[in-house]
Design an enzyme around this catalytic site. Structure first.
Site, PDB file in Angstrom:
ATOM      1  N   CYS A   1      -4.206  -1.351  -2.567  1.00  0.00           N
ATOM      2  CA  CYS A   1      -4.331   0.296  -2.554  1.00  0.00           C
ATOM      3  C   CYS A   1      -5.095   0.593  -3.862  1.00  0.00           C
ATOM      4  O   CYS A   1      -4.681  -0.013  -4.948  1.00  0.00           O
ATOM      5  CB  CYS A   1      -2.794   0.943  -2.619  1.00  0.00           C
ATOM      6  N   ASN A   2      -6.062   1.141  -3.834  1.00  0.00           N
ATOM      7  CA  ASN A   2      -6.928   1.431  -4.784  1.00  0.00           C
ATOM      8  C   ASN A   2      -6.428   2.231  -5.835  1.00  0.00           C
ATOM      9  O   ASN A   2      -6.519   2.194  -7.091  1.00  0.00           O
ATOM     10  CB  ASN A   2      -8.335   2.180  -4.421  1.00  0.00           C
ATOM     11  N   THR A   3      -5.612   3.346  -5.502  1.00  0.00           N
ATOM     12  CA  THR A   3      -5.131   4.316  -6.172  1.00  0.00           C
ATOM     13  C   THR A   3      -4.056   3.411  -7.066  1.00  0.00           C
ATOM     14  O   THR A   3      -3.856   3.683  -8.376  1.00  0.00           O
ATOM     15  CB  THR A   3      -4.346   5.390  -5.477  1.00  0.00           C
TER      16      THR A   3
ATOM     17  N   TYR B 193      -0.620   8.749  -2.523  1.00  0.00           N
ATOM     18  CA  TYR B 193      -0.532   8.639  -4.066  1.00  0.00           C
ATOM     19  C   TYR B 193      -1.673   9.275  -4.586  1.00  0.00           C
ATOM     20  O   TYR B 193      -1.428   9.476  -5.710  1.00  0.00           O
ATOM     21  CB  TYR B 193      -0.657   7.224  -4.306  1.00  0.00           C
ATOM     22  N   GLY B 194      -2.904   9.312  -3.926  1.00  0.00           N
ATOM     23  CA  GLY B 194      -4.132   9.619  -4.313  1.00  0.00           C
ATOM     24  C   GLY B 194      -4.428  10.996  -5.206  1.00  0.00           C
ATOM     25  O   GLY B 194      -5.036  11.360  -5.772  1.00  0.00           O
TER      26      GLY B 194
ATOM     27  N   GLU C 241      -6.198   9.982   8.716  1.00  0.00           N
ATOM     28  CA  GLU C 241      -4.447   9.954   9.102  1.00  0.00           C
ATOM     29  C   GLU C 241      -4.348  10.689  10.351  1.00  0.00           C
ATOM     30  O   GLU C 241      -3.570  10.551  10.840  1.00  0.00           O
ATOM     31  CB  GLU C 241      -3.752  10.496   7.781  1.00  0.00           C
TER      32      GLU C 241
ATOM     33  N   ASP D  53       0.964  -1.009   0.122  1.00  0.00           N
ATOM     34  CA  ASP D  53       0.079  -0.032  -0.008  1.00  0.00           C
ATOM     35  C   ASP D  53       0.968   1.255  -0.219  1.00  0.00           C
ATOM     36  O   ASP D  53       2.051   1.234   0.377  1.00  0.00           O
ATOM     37  CB  ASP D  53      -1.048   0.126   1.195  1.00  0.00           C
ATOM     38  N   SER D  54       0.393   2.455  -0.338  1.00  0.00           N
ATOM     39  CA  SER D  54       1.181   3.645  -0.283  1.00  0.00           C
ATOM     40  C   SER D  54       1.452   3.956   1.041  1.00  0.00           C
ATOM     41  O   SER D  54       2.355   4.922   1.427  1.00  0.00           O
ATOM     42  CB  SER D  54       0.080   4.766  -1.060  1.00  0.00           C
TER      43      SER D  54
ATOM     44  N   CYS E  11     -11.229   2.906  -1.495  1.00  0.00           N
ATOM     45  CA  CYS E  11     -10.065   3.369  -0.940  1.00  0.00           C
ATOM     46  C   CYS E  11      -9.783   2.710   0.207  1.00  0.00           C
ATOM     47  O   CYS E  11     -10.709   2.674   1.021  1.00  0.00           O
ATOM     48  CB  CYS E  11     -10.127   4.981  -0.618  1.00  0.00           C
ATOM     49  N   THR E  12      -8.695   2.226   0.789  1.00  0.00           N
ATOM     50  CA  THR E  12      -8.205   1.724   1.937  1.00  0.00           C
ATOM     51  C   THR E  12      -8.652   2.437   3.196  1.00  0.00           C
ATOM     52  O   THR E  12      -9.092   1.959   4.195  1.00  0.00           O
ATOM     53  CB  THR E  12      -6.841   1.474   1.994  1.00  0.00           C
ATOM     54  N   HIS E  13      -8.638   3.677   3.158  1.00  0.00           N
ATOM     55  CA  HIS E  13      -8.999   4.387   4.503  1.00  0.00           C
ATOM     56  C   HIS E  13     -10.453   4.510   4.525  1.00  0.00           C
ATOM     57  O   HIS E  13     -10.851   4.738   5.747  1.00  0.00           O
ATOM     58  CB  HIS E  13      -8.321   5.858   4.406  1.00  0.00           C
TER      59      HIS E  13
HETATM   60  N1  DGL Z   1      -4.171   3.724  -0.290  1.00  0.00           N
HETATM   61  C1  DGL Z   1      -4.715   4.782  -1.035  1.00  0.00           C
HETATM   62  C2  DGL Z   1      -6.128   4.001  -1.917  1.00  0.00           C
HETATM   63  O1  DGL Z   1      -6.601   3.089  -1.303  1.00  0.00           O
HETATM   64  C3  DGL Z   1      -5.288   5.925  -0.054  1.00  0.00           C
HETATM   65  C4  DGL Z   1      -3.929   6.732   0.354  1.00  0.00           C
HETATM   66  C5  DGL Z   1      -3.182   7.486  -0.729  1.00  0.00           C
HETATM   67  O2  DGL Z   1      -3.861   8.332  -1.207  1.00  0.00           O
HETATM   68  O3  DGL Z   1      -2.124   7.054  -1.120  1.00  0.00           O
HETATM   69  O4  DGL Z   1      -6.464   4.776  -2.807  1.00  0.00           O
END
Ligand code: DGL
Length: 272
Positions: A70-72, A39-40, A155, A7-8, A187-189
């Site tokens: 990580c979705n991004t 990363y988003g 976060e 993940d990012s 998104c993971t969060h």
């Molecule tokens: N892990 C990213 C996602 O699932 C969210 C955090 C990021 O933007 O890096 O999209």
């Protein structure tokens, strides 16, 4: 050989927790690229470069299979990773993302074929969820909303529920207005805001099913291993866990520990 989870940052730990719950005996390596997160809001080119550097590291640590939790990263890099990077550099290794599992679940569950998607700006701009939904069923209508405030809110560990709920309400409003009956938390969060999202949707008096990725991705991975004995056979089963981050901070230990529900030992790694 091991299973890598990338993940990012630490959001992917929420997915990893669910993975290790149903696949406890395997050996895992987790990498969070915290030094370069989020990363988003980055470009596709940059995300691809970061993802391939991270994969180089995970493969050097003996990963046979890596989950981009990580979705991004899944939206912006997975296709090119599978079509160009792997065949050229690591033809026997595998990389899977989190978008297809979420899509399959949503397509299976929707009744009115109106599906909402929440994600980071890059994920939404990539239209990856929309394209995959249409591939499964061209009659599906997808409505997306980028939620740039939600990752920082999670976060920061924001305690003021009014601030958290106001932001979520704002993002949900246009999707509820479109009468979606299924909502993908892309998104993971966002899985960490599940209770808030549930309560807000309940107030709207609409029955909207929420697709949160953790459990679904874990189930699909178990399924993948059953369908691919040639990969499964290569995996070590000593229940070993190694956690790496590109930016070892107190925050990673604190939030990471909270997400995993236990103390975790983390090592710092430099990728470039
Ligand atoms: N892990 C990213 C996602 O699932 C969210 C955090 C990021 O933007 O890096 O999209």
């Amino acid at each position: 050989m091991k299973i890598g989870v990338f993940d990012s940052g630490f959001g992917g730990l929420d997915i990893f927790r669910q993975i290790e719950k149903i696949l406890p005996k395997y050996d895992f390596v987790y990498l969070g690229d915290n030094a370069r997160a989020p990363y988003g809001s980055r470009s596709q080119e940059t995300i691809y470069q970061y993802v391939t550097e991270s994969l180089d590291f995970l493969f050097s640590r003996g990963c046979q299979l890596v989950i981009l939790a990580c979705n991004t990263a899944s939206a912006e890099a997975l296709r090119k990773v599978q079509q160009a990077y792997l065949p050229k550099k690591y033809p026997t290794r595998r990389v899977l993302g989190v978008i297809i599992p979420a899509i399959e679940e949503a397509v299976q569950k929707t009744k009115n074929r109106k599906i909402g998607i929440l994600g980071t700006e890059s994920t939404i701009q990539s239209e990856a969820f929309v394209a995959e939904l249409k591939k499964k069923d061209s009659r599906i209508r997808a409505f997306q909303k980028a939620c740039p405030l939600l990752v920082p809110i999670v976060e920061a560990g924001e305690k003021d529920q009014r601030i958290v709920n106001l932001s979520i309400e704002n993002y949900l409003k246009p999707l509820v207005a479109k009468n979606v009956d299924t909502l993908i938390l892309g998104c993971t969060h966002y899985g960490l805001l599940l209770n808030n999202i549930r309560k807000i949707l309940a107030k709207s008096n609409r029955k909207i099913l929420i697709v949160s990725e953790g459990k679904i991705v874990a189930k699909k991975l178990a399924d993948y291993l059953r369908r691919h004995p040639e990969i499964e056979r290569l995996l070590a089963k000593n229940s070993k866990r190694d956690f790496y981050t590109t930016d070892l901070t107190e925050k990673f230990r604190r939030i990471g520990g909270r997400l995993m529900g236990r103390k975790i030992g983390v090592q710092k790694v430099s990728l470039n």
